[in-house]
Write an enzyme that holds these catalytic residues in place. Structure first.
Site: not given
Length: 230
Positions: A54, A144, A146, A148
């Site tokens: 996971d 998100y 941050a 990326k």
């Protein structure tokens, strides 16, 4: 026959990349979050090898990679998995930050570390499927973006570090693409979803395959893909 490790092969861009590679006879190693998903992927891609882990739990990756039956060389790792949870900085709970950073940044870093000896042996390639949000952050996209932006930093540093080993590193930055993730984004935004307004994920898959198949005298380091005129 080349060997490719792919995350996010259950849907969207990662699925299309896996389908293209399988169709031409390449060997696939597919990361699946649990045994049930692994069984689904093996059924969809006969002959593929699962890594059952996971990505939300990057600490589980080392044992999962060790348990998988992997070849001595890996020609490329394609990081296509990702999650997104929108919200203003004033409102986002802690787990929205930690989960996106874990899946979108820490897991790719750890999986890359674990597979680098095999990639070096093949003088292979690492491909990060980033996002337009990895270049520009907009309101409600802080967590998100941050993750990326961090993924871009990971790729940039890795590219410099691994050049001596003959390893190429590519980042692809798609704009809004008609994937299940995009549909979920629209649900979070409370907006109607029209996939025809966005990039066909097959187009992004074509870009990724182009980066992978580029002759050894060159590397696609950073490539943005934007919706074309309608």
């Amino acid at each position: 026959m080349s060997t490719y490790v792919i995350t996010g092969s259950g849907s969207g861009i990662g699925r299309l990349v896996a389908e293209r590679l399988a169709a031409r006879g390449d060997r696939l190693v597919l990361v699946a979050r649990d045994a049930a998903r692994a069984a689904d992927l093996i059924a969809a891609f006969p002959g593929s090898t699962p890594i059952v882990a996971d990505l939300a739990d990057p600490a589980s990756l080392a044992a999962a990679v060790a348990a998988a039956e992997l070849p001595e060389t890996v020609d490329a790792v394609v990081h296509a998995a990702g999650i997104v949870e929108l919200g203003a900085v004033a409102d986002l709970p802690l787990d929205a930050w930690t989960s996106q950073l874990a899946v979108n940044l820490v897991a790719p870093a750890e999986l890359t570390r674990l597979l680098l000896p095999r990639v070096r042996a093949a003088r292979g390639q690492i491909v990060f499927v980033n996002s337009g949000a990895g270049l520009t952050a907009h309101p409600d996209w802080a967590a998100y973006a941050a993750s990326k932006h961090g993924l871009k930093a990971l790729a940039d540093a890795l590219r410099g570090e691994e050049a001596v080993h003959g390893v190429r590193v590519s980042s692809v930055y798609p704009g809004r693409t008609a994937t299940p993730m995009q549909e979920a984004v629209h649900e979070q935004e409370g907006a109607a979803y029209d996939p025809d307004r966005f990039i066909d994920p097959a187009s992004v898959a074509t870009v990724i395959l182009t980066a992978l198949d580029l002759p050894r005298d060159a590397v696609v380091s950073d490539l943005s893909v934007r919706p074309g005129p309608r």
